[in-house]
Design an enzyme around this catalytic site. Sequence first.
Site, PDB file in Angstrom:
ATOM      1  N   ASN A  47       0.814  -1.225   0.000  1.00 25.11           N
ATOM      2  CA  ASN A  47       0.000   0.000   0.000  1.00 25.11           C
ATOM      3  C   ASN A  47       0.845   1.272   0.000  1.00 25.11           C
ATOM      4  O   ASN A  47       0.314   2.357   0.174  1.00 25.11           O
ATOM      5  CB  ASN A  47      -0.983  -0.003   1.171  1.00 25.11           C
ATOM      6  CG  ASN A  47      -0.273  -0.023   2.510  1.00 25.11           C
ATOM      7  OD1 ASN A  47       0.921  -0.303   2.581  1.00 25.11           O
ATOM      8  ND2 ASN A  47      -0.996   0.255   3.574  1.00 25.11           N
ATOM      9  N   CYS A  48       2.142   1.151  -0.238  1.00 25.03           N
ATOM     10  CA  CYS A  48       3.055   2.298  -0.280  1.00 25.03           C
ATOM     11  C   CYS A  48       3.052   2.890  -1.683  1.00 25.03           C
ATOM     12  O   CYS A  48       3.243   2.176  -2.677  1.00 25.03           O
ATOM     13  CB  CYS A  48       4.459   1.835   0.103  1.00 25.03           C
ATOM     14  SG  CYS A  48       5.764   3.041  -0.195  1.00 25.03           S
TER      15      CYS A  48
END
Length: 106
Positions: free
Chosen positions: A8-9
């Site tokens: 999710n970066c």
Amino acid sequence: MRIYGLKNCDSCRKAKKALPEAELVDVREVGVSDELLARAHAQFGDALLNTRSTTWRNLDDVDRALPPLALLKAHPAVMKRPFIEAGDQLFIGWNKGIEQEVQALL
């Protein structure tokens, strides 16, 4: 080629999009081998730690005082991302310069 980071970066997603053949390894789920962490720390030193991250800010003083490799094993999300292993070369972070260097290896 492997991209170590978090799924999710934003930076990791940008790197994965630019390097579709690379495998994204989520460090929270899989981690990073001790050997690779030691090699990365030898190359990058304390720059391997992301001291601006939310994870770092939420650490207590005891955890922050841990040696870098122990800290990264206990809290892998504090690693600067993405961390890219391309053959025998290592890269941290993502910008146009790093993208060009990694693309040149393909």
